[in-house]
Design a protein around this motif. Structure first.
Motif, short mmCIF file in Angstrom:
data_model
loop_
_atom_site.label_atom_id
_atom_site.label_comp_id
_atom_site.label_asym_id
_atom_site.label_seq_id
_atom_site.Cartn_x
_atom_site.Cartn_y
_atom_site.Cartn_z
N MET A 220 0.82 -1.21 0.00
CA MET A 220 0.00 0.00 0.00
C MET A 220 0.86 1.26 0.00
SD MET A 220 -3.20 -1.07 2.47
CE MET A 220 -4.14 0.37 1.95
N GLN A 221 0.29 2.30 -0.56
CA GLN A 221 0.96 3.59 -0.66
C GLN A 221 -0.04 4.69 -0.33
OE1 GLN A 221 2.46 4.44 -4.59
NE2 GLN A 221 3.85 6.06 -3.92
N ARG A 222 0.45 5.79 0.24
CA ARG A 222 -0.43 6.93 0.49
C ARG A 222 -0.93 7.47 -0.86
NH1 ARG A 222 4.22 8.36 3.48
NH2 ARG A 222 4.01 8.03 5.73
N PRO A 223 -2.17 7.93 -0.92
CA PRO A 223 -3.20 7.89 0.11
C PRO A 223 -4.08 6.65 -0.03
CG PRO A 223 -3.92 9.33 -1.66
CD PRO A 223 -2.59 8.75 -2.07
N GLY A 224 -3.81 5.63 0.75
CA GLY A 224 -4.68 4.49 0.89
C GLY A 224 -5.05 3.74 -0.36
N HIS A 225 -4.06 3.37 -1.16
CA HIS A 225 -4.37 2.52 -2.32
C HIS A 225 -3.30 1.45 -2.46
CE1 HIS A 225 -1.57 5.43 -4.10
NE2 HIS A 225 -1.34 4.54 -5.05
N ILE A 226 -3.65 0.41 -3.20
CA ILE A 226 -2.75 -0.74 -3.38
C ILE A 226 -2.00 -0.57 -4.69
CG2 ILE A 226 -2.66 -3.25 -3.77
CD1 ILE A 226 -5.16 -3.43 -1.95
N ASN A 241 6.60 -1.41 -9.51
CA ASN A 241 7.15 -0.10 -9.88
C ASN A 241 8.31 0.25 -8.94
OD1 ASN A 241 5.92 0.67 -7.45
ND2 ASN A 241 4.15 1.55 -8.49
N ASP A 242 8.86 1.43 -9.12
CA ASP A 242 10.01 1.85 -8.30
C ASP A 242 9.65 1.95 -6.83
OD1 ASP A 242 11.60 1.96 -10.53
OD2 ASP A 242 11.42 4.13 -10.81
N TYR A 243 8.43 2.38 -6.52
CA TYR A 243 8.02 2.48 -5.12
C TYR A 243 8.11 1.13 -4.43
CZ TYR A 243 4.87 2.70 -1.10
OH TYR A 243 4.33 2.60 0.15
N VAL A 244 7.56 0.08 -5.05
CA VAL A 244 7.60 -1.26 -4.46
C VAL A 244 9.05 -1.72 -4.32
CG1 VAL A 244 6.92 -3.67 -4.74
CG2 VAL A 244 5.34 -1.85 -5.38
N GLU A 245 9.85 -1.50 -5.35
CA GLU A 245 11.23 -1.95 -5.31
C GLU A 245 12.01 -1.24 -4.20
OE1 GLU A 245 14.73 -3.16 -8.43
OE2 GLU A 245 13.06 -1.91 -9.11
N GLN A 246 11.79 0.05 -4.03
CA GLN A 246 12.49 0.80 -2.99
C GLN A 246 12.01 0.39 -1.60
OE1 GLN A 246 11.87 4.90 -4.04
NE2 GLN A 246 13.01 4.70 -5.97
#
Length: 391
Positions: A220-226, A241-246
Motif C-alpha cells: 500500500m501507498q499513500r493515500p490508501g491505495h494498493i 514499480n520503483d516504489y515497491v522496489e524501494q
C-alpha cells in the motif's frame, strides 16, 4: 479443537473509501481487494498508508465513507456491528489483555457473550491454551502481568480464536517483541494456519515478516491505495514499480532464497499410495516409475513410510505397515534456506513436503533446490535487464 473447525471465508472490498472529517485527502481511496478464503493476506506499507484503517473497516471498528465490504458473500453493512465482531477474531500489538482478569477469563470473553455454558467454555480455554503452546494447568489461572511478551501474544491469539471465527484480523501483533520471540510466534502462526485455514488479514510494515507469512501481499501507498497485490515470490522477482522496489530494499538471490517458500517452487512428484494399496500392483507402479521407491500415506494423505521394490517382493494383499518410517517432513511454508538445512541433515535424498493439515504435497531434494535457485537467478537477471532497457 473441534474435529471440523470453522474454515475461512472470502472477503471482498469494493471501491472502499474512508475520509475523516477535516482530514484532507482520504485515508483510503476506492480500494478494491479480493481476499481468498483460508489465506493469510498481508497489508504492507509505511505508516499513514491506510493499512490499519483498511483492516478496521472489515470489522466496522471504522465505518467506510463509501463502498462495500463483503464477508463470506454478505455485505457487512447489513450485519449488526457487535454480532459481526464476535465472529471476527482480533489480535493487536501487546495483546491488549485485561490485566485484572486471569488468562482463562481473558480467553473466555467472547464465548461468554455468545452464551456458552461454563463447561464448554472451560474445555475451550484449555483446548486453546494447548493449541498455542501454553500448558493449561500452569497458565489458566495466571494474570497477564506474570507473562512474558511472547506469552501474552499467545494468549491474545487464543482469545481471538475462542469462538472459532472464520476471520482473524491481526494488527502488527508481533511488532513489540524481541526478534527471537517474534520469529517463534510467526512460525507458530503458520503452524496454526495449516491446521485451521482461517482467513487472516495481517497488518505490518516489516517486509521480511510480510514475505515470510503472507500467501498474498498487498503493498500500500499513500493515500490508501494498493500498488501491487501478488504472492511473495512475484513481488520479490517482479516489483510493480520503483516504489515497491524501494520499499522492499535491495534484492539479491540470497534474500530470495531466504524468503521464497517451498510451496512457491516446483516440487518433485514422487509416486505415493495408501496403506490399503495392493502390494503387487504398487510394485509394478514403482517399476514403471523408475525411481525404485514410493511414499505410503494414510487416509488423510499424510506421509507415513518410504517403500521400495524389495519391501514388496513376494508380498500379497494390502501394503499395510510395510516400509521404513518417515523421519521428517518439510512444511510448504518453510523458506528454501531452512529447507536446504533440513535436506542436508536428512537420512534420505528426498524429503516429503506437507501442506494444509500435513497432507503430502510433493517432495524436495537438493536438485530441486538447485533448480529453484537457478530459476531465481534467471528471474533476477531478467528483471535487471528490463530495468536497463526501461532506462
Amino acid at each position: 479443537m473441534a474435529d471440523q473447525p470453522t474454515s475461512g471465508v472470502p472477503i471482498e472490498l469494493r471501491k472502499v473509501t474512508k475520509a475523516f472529517p477535516g482530514g484532507g485527502e482520504p485515508a483510503v481511496r476506492e480500494l478494491d481487494l479480493d481476499i481468498p478464503a483460508g489465506e493469510i493476506v498481508v497489508l504492507l506499507g509505511p505508516s499513514g498508508c491506510g493499512k490499519t484503517t483498511t483492516m478496521r473497516m472489515i470489522n466496522r471498528l471504522i465505518e467506510p465513507t463509501s463502498g462495500d465490504i463483503l464477508i463470506g458473500g454478505q455485505n457487512s453493512r447489513g450485519i449488526d456491528p457487535d454480532r459481526l465482531r464476535r465472529h471476527i477474531g482480533y489480535v493487536i500489538q501487546q495483546a491488549g489483555l485485561f490485566p485484572h482478569m486471569t488468562v482463562a477469563a481473558n480467553i473466555a470473553q467472547v464465548p461468554k457473550m455468545l452464551g456458552w455454558d461454563k463447561q464448554r467454555i472451560a474445555e475451550r480455554v484449555d483446548e486453546l491454551l494447548e493449541l498455542v503452546g501454553l500448558e493449561p494447568g500452569t497458565y489458566r489461572d495466571t494474570y497477564p502481568r506474570r507473562l512474558s511478551g511472547g506469552q501474552q501474544q499467545r494468549v491474545g491469539v487464543a482469545r481471538a480464536l475462542a469462538a472459532d471465527p472464520p476471520v482473524l484480523l491481526m494488527d502488527e501483533p508481533f511488532g513489540a517483541l524481541d526478534p527471537i520471540s517474534r520469529e517463534r510466534l510467526q512460525d507458530e502462526l503458520l503452524r496454526l494456519q495449516d491446521d485451521l485455514a482461517k482467513t487472516i488479514v495481517f497488518v505490518t510494515h516489516d517486509v521480511d515478516e510480510a514475505l515470510k507469512i503472507g500467501d498474498h501481499i498487498a503493498v500500500m501507498q499513500r493515500p490508501g491505495h494498493i500498488v501491487q497485490y501478488a504472492r511473495p515470490a512475484e513481488i520479490l522477482t517482479n516489483p510493480a514499480n520503483d516504489y515497491v522496489e524501494q520499499f522492499l530494499g535491495a534484492g539479491s538471490s540470497m534474500r530470495l532464497l531466504r524468503l521464497t517458500k517451498v510451496g512457491d517452487i516446483e516440487l518433485d512428484q514422487v509416486l505415493y499410495a495408501s496403506e490399503d494399496a495392493d502390494a503387487q500392483e504398487l510394485r509394478a507402479d514403482i517399476e514403471r516409475d523408475g525411481r525404485g521407491y514410493a511414499l505410503i500415506t494414510d487416509g488423510m494423505r499424510r506421509p507415513l513410510r518410504w517403500i521400495g521394490r524389495d519391501h514388496l517382493e513376494g508380498r500379497e494383499g494390502p501394503v499395510g505397515a510395510t516400509g521404513d518410517a518417515i523421519t521428517g517432513t518439510i512444511s510448504h511454508r518453510m523458506t528454501l534456506q531452512d529447507a536446504l538445512e533440513e535436506l542436508l541433515n536428512a537420512d534420505t535424498d528426498n524429503v516429503p513436503v506437507v501442506g494444509r493439515r500435513q497432507a503430502y504435497a510433493g517432495s524436495l531434494s537438493l536438485a530441486t533446490v538447485q533448480n529453484a535457485i537457478a530459476a531465481i537467478k534467471a528471474r533476477e537477471r531478467e528483471r535487471r535487464l528490463r530495468r536497463v532497457e526501461a532506462q
